[in-house]
Design a protein around this motif. Sequence first.
Motif, PDB file in Angstrom:
ATOM      1  N   ASN A   1      19.604  22.694 -55.784  1.00 35.68           N
ATOM      2  CA  ASN A   1      18.259  22.954 -55.273  1.00 35.68           C
ATOM      3  C   ASN A   1      18.177  22.713 -53.772  1.00 35.68           C
ATOM      4  OD1 ASN A   1      17.142  23.871 -57.652  1.00 35.68           O
ATOM      5  ND2 ASN A   1      16.531  21.832 -58.317  1.00 35.68           N
ATOM      6  N   TYR A   2      18.934  21.728 -53.270  1.00 38.77           N
ATOM      7  CA  TYR A   2      19.021  21.513 -51.825  1.00 38.77           C
ATOM      8  C   TYR A   2      19.571  22.768 -51.154  1.00 38.77           C
ATOM      9  CZ  TYR A   2      21.195  20.247 -47.409  1.00 38.77           C
ATOM     10  OH  TYR A   2      21.588  20.251 -46.092  1.00 38.77           O
ATOM     11  N   LEU A   3      20.659  23.309 -51.703  1.00 35.00           N
ATOM     12  CA  LEU A   3      21.253  24.526 -51.119  1.00 35.00           C
ATOM     13  C   LEU A   3      20.266  25.687 -51.143  1.00 35.00           C
ATOM     14  CD1 LEU A   3      24.901  24.469 -52.557  1.00 35.00           C
ATOM     15  CD2 LEU A   3      24.101  23.716 -50.300  1.00 35.00           C
ATOM     16  N   PHE A   4      19.500  25.802 -52.223  1.00 35.15           N
ATOM     17  CA  PHE A   4      18.496  26.863 -52.322  1.00 35.15           C
ATOM     18  C   PHE A   4      17.449  26.710 -51.214  1.00 35.15           C
ATOM     19  CE2 PHE A   4      14.304  28.281 -53.578  1.00 35.15           C
ATOM     20  CZ  PHE A   4      14.537  29.598 -53.952  1.00 35.15           C
ATOM     21  N   LEU A   5      16.890  25.507 -51.052  1.00 34.51           N
ATOM     22  CA  LEU A   5      15.858  25.285 -50.031  1.00 34.51           C
ATOM     23  C   LEU A   5      16.427  25.466 -48.624  1.00 34.51           C
ATOM     24  CD1 LEU A   5      14.005  22.178 -51.513  1.00 34.51           C
ATOM     25  CD2 LEU A   5      13.179  24.544 -51.427  1.00 34.51           C
ATOM     26  N   LYS A   6      17.652  24.992 -48.427  1.00 38.57           N
ATOM     27  CA  LYS A   6      18.291  25.126 -47.109  1.00 38.57           C
ATOM     28  C   LYS A   6      18.413  26.600 -46.731  1.00 38.57           C
ATOM     29  CE  LYS A   6      22.436  24.078 -44.543  1.00 38.57           C
ATOM     30  NZ  LYS A   6      23.822  23.724 -44.553  1.00 38.57           N
ATOM     31  N   LYS A   7      18.847  27.420 -47.680  1.00 40.92           N
ATOM     32  CA  LYS A   7      18.999  28.851 -47.422  1.00 40.92           C
ATOM     33  C   LYS A   7      17.634  29.534 -47.268  1.00 40.92           C
ATOM     34  CE  LYS A   7      21.166  33.022 -49.227  1.00 40.92           C
ATOM     35  NZ  LYS A   7      21.934  33.617 -50.317  1.00 40.92           N
ATOM     36  N   HIS A   8      16.712  29.215 -48.175  1.00 41.74           N
ATOM     37  CA  HIS A   8      15.391  29.847 -48.169  1.00 41.74           C
ATOM     38  C   HIS A   8      14.631  29.585 -46.857  1.00 41.74           C
ATOM     39  CE1 HIS A   8      11.761  31.595 -49.862  1.00 41.74           C
ATOM     40  NE2 HIS A   8      11.090  30.548 -49.405  1.00 41.74           N
ATOM     41  N   TYR A   9      14.694  28.350 -46.362  1.00 41.65           N
ATOM     42  CA  TYR A   9      13.958  27.983 -45.144  1.00 41.65           C
ATOM     43  C   TYR A   9      14.822  28.081 -43.885  1.00 41.65           C
ATOM     44  CZ  TYR A   9      10.104  26.586 -48.097  1.00 41.65           C
ATOM     45  OH  TYR A   9       9.069  26.600 -48.996  1.00 41.65           O
ATOM     46  N   LYS A  10      16.047  28.598 -44.048  1.00 43.64           N
ATOM     47  CA  LYS A  10      16.971  28.782 -42.915  1.00 43.64           C
ATOM     48  C   LYS A  10      17.148  27.482 -42.125  1.00 43.64           C
ATOM     49  CE  LYS A  10      15.880  33.697 -42.458  1.00 43.64           C
ATOM     50  NZ  LYS A  10      14.856  33.903 -43.464  1.00 43.64           N
ATOM     51  N   ILE A  11      17.441  26.422 -42.859  1.00 40.62           N
ATOM     52  CA  ILE A  11      17.629  25.100 -42.259  1.00 40.62           C
ATOM     53  C   ILE A  11      19.072  24.960 -41.800  1.00 40.62           C
ATOM     54  CG2 ILE A  11      17.625  22.616 -42.719  1.00 40.62           C
ATOM     55  CD1 ILE A  11      15.340  23.243 -44.779  1.00 40.62           C
ATOM     56  N   GLU A  12      19.227  24.630 -40.542  1.00 38.77           N
ATOM     57  CA  GLU A  12      20.558  24.438 -39.965  1.00 38.77           C
ATOM     58  C   GLU A  12      20.836  22.941 -39.852  1.00 38.77           C
ATOM     59  OE1 GLU A  12      22.836  24.963 -35.687  1.00 38.77           O
ATOM     60  OE2 GLU A  12      20.933  26.012 -35.981  1.00 38.77           O
TER      61      GLU A  12
END
Length: 194
Positions: free
Chosen positions: A80-91
């Motif tokens: 779920n962390y990976l999903f949110l990171k990708k969805h919100y374009k978190i670098e």
Amino acid sequence: MKTWQLGNHLLEFIEETHTYVCDGLIVPSVSTILKTKFNDYVGVSKEVLNRAAELGINLHLAIELFEKEGKTSDLKEFKNYLFLKKHYKIENLENEIPIIYEKDGKVIYAGTLDQLCKVDGRLCINDFKRVSAPNKEKIALQVNLYKIGYEQTYHKSIEILSFMHLRGEKRKFYKLPVNEEMAIKLVKEYLEEK
């Protein structure tokens, strides 16, 4: 024990007791200061708290190992962390960063923030929460205390504060208000109480 040189200060962290020692003196953690106003775990058994802490530590470690070494995990919360990171374009820029805050030459508190990242190209402090019902007011004060300490320790401005709620199937990214005044007020209340 972890040790860091932060400017002119030597910060040590004793993991077993969650104790920060700066220049040979014990200093309160951000968590300790938050307990002045919040006591979320009254009535919760030590066994339940220990199990929850273990699960939280495992999640933090999984994220840190992924960001530093590219290692993946089977934890649902990690996915779920990976999903949110990708969805919100978190670098991701860095994880588990020590901070201190000093006033009038005295270190007032220390802590370790979960993640320094960029969101929308702007510098952000992001926290990870695995609790069943996150207290947004408490988390906002926590990341504001990290912001104040980070900016003083590293001389970089933080523009965004946030946290990810990661628990089982739950995955949500929250932006939080910047309110340094409220955070400093809480520190003053803590110091007056001591």
